[in-house]
Design a protein around this motif. Sequence first.
Motif, PDB file in Angstrom:
ATOM      1  N   GLN A 187       0.835  -1.209   0.000  1.00 33.25           N
ATOM      2  CA  GLN A 187       0.000   0.000   0.000  1.00 33.25           C
ATOM      3  C   GLN A 187       0.862   1.248   0.000  1.00 33.25           C
ATOM      4  N   SER A 188       1.986   1.190   0.688  1.00 32.67           N
ATOM      5  CA  SER A 188       2.906   2.327   0.687  1.00 32.67           C
ATOM      6  C   SER A 188       3.451   2.585  -0.713  1.00 32.67           C
ATOM      7  N   LEU A 189       3.748   1.521  -1.452  1.00 30.08           N
ATOM      8  CA  LEU A 189       4.233   1.673  -2.825  1.00 30.08           C
ATOM      9  C   LEU A 189       3.159   2.310  -3.705  1.00 30.08           C
ATOM     10  N   ILE A 190       1.947   1.824  -3.606  1.00 25.53           N
ATOM     11  CA  ILE A 190       0.857   2.385  -4.419  1.00 25.53           C
ATOM     12  C   ILE A 190       0.625   3.848  -4.051  1.00 25.53           C
ATOM     13  N   ASN A 191       0.643   4.142  -2.754  1.00 31.53           N
ATOM     14  CA  ASN A 191       0.471   5.540  -2.323  1.00 31.53           C
ATOM     15  C   ASN A 191       1.605   6.420  -2.844  1.00 31.53           C
ATOM     16  N   SER A 192       2.819   5.879  -2.875  1.00 32.83           N
ATOM     17  CA  SER A 192       3.969   6.635  -3.382  1.00 32.83           C
ATOM     18  C   SER A 192       3.791   6.973  -4.856  1.00 32.83           C
ATOM     19  N   MET A 193       3.328   6.002  -5.619  1.00 34.96           N
ATOM     20  CA  MET A 193       3.159   6.219  -7.054  1.00 34.96           C
ATOM     21  C   MET A 193       2.088   7.272  -7.326  1.00 34.96           C
ATOM     22  N   LYS A 194       0.991   7.192  -6.584  1.00 32.78           N
ATOM     23  CA  LYS A 194      -0.070   8.198  -6.737  1.00 32.78           C
ATOM     24  C   LYS A 194       0.433   9.579  -6.327  1.00 32.78           C
ATOM     25  N   TRP A 195       1.124   9.635  -5.215  1.00 34.02           N
ATOM     26  CA  TRP A 195       1.580  10.923  -4.672  1.00 34.02           C
ATOM     27  C   TRP A 195       2.572  11.593  -5.603  1.00 34.02           C
ATOM     28  N   ASP A 196       3.507  10.816  -6.176  1.00 35.56           N
ATOM     29  CA  ASP A 196       4.518  11.420  -7.040  1.00 35.56           C
ATOM     30  C   ASP A 196       3.894  11.973  -8.313  1.00 35.56           C
ATOM     31  N   GLU A 197       2.851  11.322  -8.797  1.00 33.36           N
ATOM     32  CA  GLU A 197       2.131  11.862  -9.951  1.00 33.36           C
ATOM     33  C   GLU A 197       1.446  13.183  -9.600  1.00 33.36           C
ATOM     34  N   LYS A 198       0.806  13.213  -8.437  1.00 29.42           N
ATOM     35  CA  LYS A 198       0.032  14.395  -8.053  1.00 29.42           C
ATOM     36  C   LYS A 198       0.913  15.575  -7.672  1.00 29.42           C
ATOM     37  N   VAL A 199       1.947  15.342  -6.880  1.00 26.51           N
ATOM     38  CA  VAL A 199       2.726  16.440  -6.299  1.00 26.51           C
ATOM     39  C   VAL A 199       3.879  16.876  -7.197  1.00 26.51           C
ATOM     40  N   PHE A 200       4.533  15.925  -7.879  1.00 26.84           N
ATOM     41  CA  PHE A 200       5.677  16.269  -8.721  1.00 26.84           C
ATOM     42  C   PHE A 200       5.459  15.968 -10.201  1.00 26.84           C
ATOM     43  N   GLY A 201       4.300  15.387 -10.555  1.00 29.73           N
ATOM     44  CA  GLY A 201       4.027  15.100 -11.955  1.00 29.73           C
ATOM     45  C   GLY A 201       4.873  13.995 -12.542  1.00 29.73           C
ATOM     46  N   ARG A 231       7.595  23.901  -7.674  1.00 27.31           N
ATOM     47  CA  ARG A 231       7.197  22.854  -8.626  1.00 27.31           C
ATOM     48  C   ARG A 231       7.654  23.212 -10.046  1.00 27.31           C
ATOM     49  N   LYS A 232       7.577  24.469 -10.425  1.00 28.87           N
ATOM     50  CA  LYS A 232       8.070  24.860 -11.749  1.00 28.87           C
ATOM     51  C   LYS A 232       9.563  24.582 -11.873  1.00 28.87           C
TER      52      LYS A 232
END
Length: 880
Positions: A247-261, A420-421
């Motif tokens: 679950q931590s891995l899945i959360n990491s993948m979602k988070w990196d898409e959302k926060v850092f693209g 982020r830019k």
Amino acid sequence: MDIASRPAEPTDDAALAGIAPPPVIRREDYVPPAWLIPEVALDFKLGLDATHVTARLSVMRNTAGKGGTTLRLNGDQIAPLAVRVDGHDVNDWRLDGPDLLVELSGERHVVEIETALNPAANSQLMGLYASNGMLCTQCEAEGFRRITFFPDRPDVLSTYTVRMSGNKAEFPILLANGNCMASGPGENGMHWAEWHDPWPKPGYLFALVAGDLVANHATFETMSGRKVDLNIWVRPGDEARTEHAMQSLINSMKWDEKVFGREYDLDLFNIVAVSDFNMGAMENKGLNVFNTRYVLADPETATDADYDAVEGVIGHEYFHNWSGNRVTCRDWFQLSLKEGFTVLRDQMFSADMGSAAVKRIEDVRVLRGAQFSEDSGPLAHPIRPDTYQEISNFYTTTIYNKGAEVIRMMRTMAGEERFRKGTDLYFERHDGEAATCEDFIKAMEDGTGLDLTQFRLWYSQAGTPQVAVELTQQGEQAVLALSQTVPPTPGQPDKQPMPIPLRLALFDRHTGRHGGEKLIVLDKERDTFTFDGFPAPPVLSINRGFSAPVAIQYPRATDDLVFLAAHDDDPFARYEALQQLVVQHLVAAISGTLDERAREAGRAAISQALGSVIEDPALDDLMRGELMILPSEAYLAEQFPVSDPGAVHKERQALKRWLGAHLAEPLKALHDRALAVPYSRDAAARGKRKIKTQALVLIAAGDPAEGGRRAFAQYNAADNMTDRQGALKVLVDLEGPEREQALADFRARYGQNALVVDKWFSLQAGALVPNVLDHIAVLAQRPDFTITNPNRVRALYMTATTNPNAFHHESGAGYRMIGDLIRRLDPINAQTAARFVPALGRWRRVEPGRAGIMREELERIAALPGLSRDVREQVSKSLG
């Protein structure tokens, strides 16, 4: 051509040992590689005792490099069985020390090299090694050269194709980087698999795993709609304890898409848990190899802190896919480019997954407890060092944690949107490249609009800046005078002022409110800031959120600290006020400047502040638990140019006893309230478990009999490891039959679980009992203590270095114990041995009696023939 090296200046310890020190590698000597290796094909015939490796390197001359016709391929404890160029055997190759040199006349060639390895004999756990019947690799920083001859440097990027064959019964699972392209049966019980990684990477990111493993499998759909198969590979029977990691891995993948693209870029992501591992985990492209302690977790065997660590490390290694893999380091001097940035990313992720306030306090506690002491000792170095002898010694809290704080300061000054830019621009510019810290700073300048010219000093200057604060009143203006100094560090006696972003607020002491937070930047040696609208002197809250990794020198009135501990709306600043209240009192007590009346007044103020924390209904329990933790002895020692560890320990323990006695009733009520909450993983229940342990620690300090009774009852009633370990931690500090009963039960209950047995060793090594050194000596002779397993060694001996009753025992026996360990461990596992040297290297910051013994131990280590580069560099700098 390799990075050039020059002879080091002789040192006293080198002369004592009778051997020359290793060469010094200098950042200024960097030159691009003479040859590039666009493609690598590796063929492994696997065996625990004998593995045969054939490497096929497609080499091309680098037009940006210098080096003539010689191809230098690094090696370490390997020998070539055969060398071929363009399909023909050659005999004019030669060895230069451990390196293989081949003369090439043209622009492009195919070079083949055969080597033979004995993984079972590789106790250094670098390169290809065996772990409990499994084969695995660790190649960062320079382990790939222990597998085959190769230009083993981060700026040589290659695409890899790997073929493995081995006995199917022995190695049913065959894994490597990238995607599996084909697999099949072989003859005589053998089988094979072929893997291909399409993304160019340096050799340090190569990985191979072969063994009897089972997987927890899941899938993830990326933001562009691609399906990724996820596997966490463990030994049979451990798969049930991987749900949190998945679950931590899945959360990491979602988070990196959302926060850092950032989107994942392969069809497959594998994690493998290994029980013998020098580090926490490794971000090899598509095949992360982890220490089991950062994968396996369930309520019965893992504490809440273990769960947090799994989440954080899973996130850290996944985030490296972009900040480390897709954009890697040009050379090892740029290590913080990937590690500092990725630590910041994992800190932000963990803050978003849980309590941001608590996470920030935890991060600062680590920084102050480890990195501040590193900054003030003989091993101080900038986050981008200028020299090294052994790169493994630079995997430090300065590179990782201070590196993260430096990038966090950029984010603070730029704001989230502009930051982020800047990161988007960095990834866009340098995708597929080996970059430098300067590349990152330039992208941040261009993306945020900040001028970071002076800010670059944070990368080149070592030491923790000291910021002196004075707040005065002029009419209705509050006048804030600030000055900064950066203390001298080895090789850097004189420092320049650095930009220091400080978040602050000025509180009205009558209303308990402020008019808004402000951000100021101290970029001079001295500066003054004025604030209007204060007819009465305000109360200053400064460095809110720990906006800069500095030491604030601001002696405060006790009343102001009690006020901030009760009213500050910044969680870190509230924590800081309570910490400073305790630190100021203990520093005075340790220094012997308090009379009895002042001592009682100081304790009463701390009791008042802590009492308000215990009973404040607005506080959540996770934060309450943080506020109840006293400053560590390591941090207290940092307040003195030279400390007396015995005095520090004595006064801190005395304060604990006093607080436990004077707050006995509210502490027992708090403990009773927390006991009534059943186990769950939600924040409220986790908070209850946290305050349960902290209350128990103080109760036992004030009344050992009551604390022991409660701890033993909590231990026996526990249905989770957090409560059981928390209770046992209290019991091991007490004398009595309950201590031995609980330790025996814990060992019997978890004897087959290596990670929990590590806890059993660690709890006893950290026990605050007078004869703890005797206990450690007995534990070291047990058959289940093995010096070849880094986790077990750290559990027993690294814990001992943090225990004042053990390491700083006035007899010097603790120092001799660690010195003996280093000498014994160095030929077995030099990396692990070197990590124990800094504890002894702090001798100049310790009172003369103990300091002399610490230095003697360092000199004994220096005199050891054949000392590894890892240990020699640490010892020579500590003695120099």
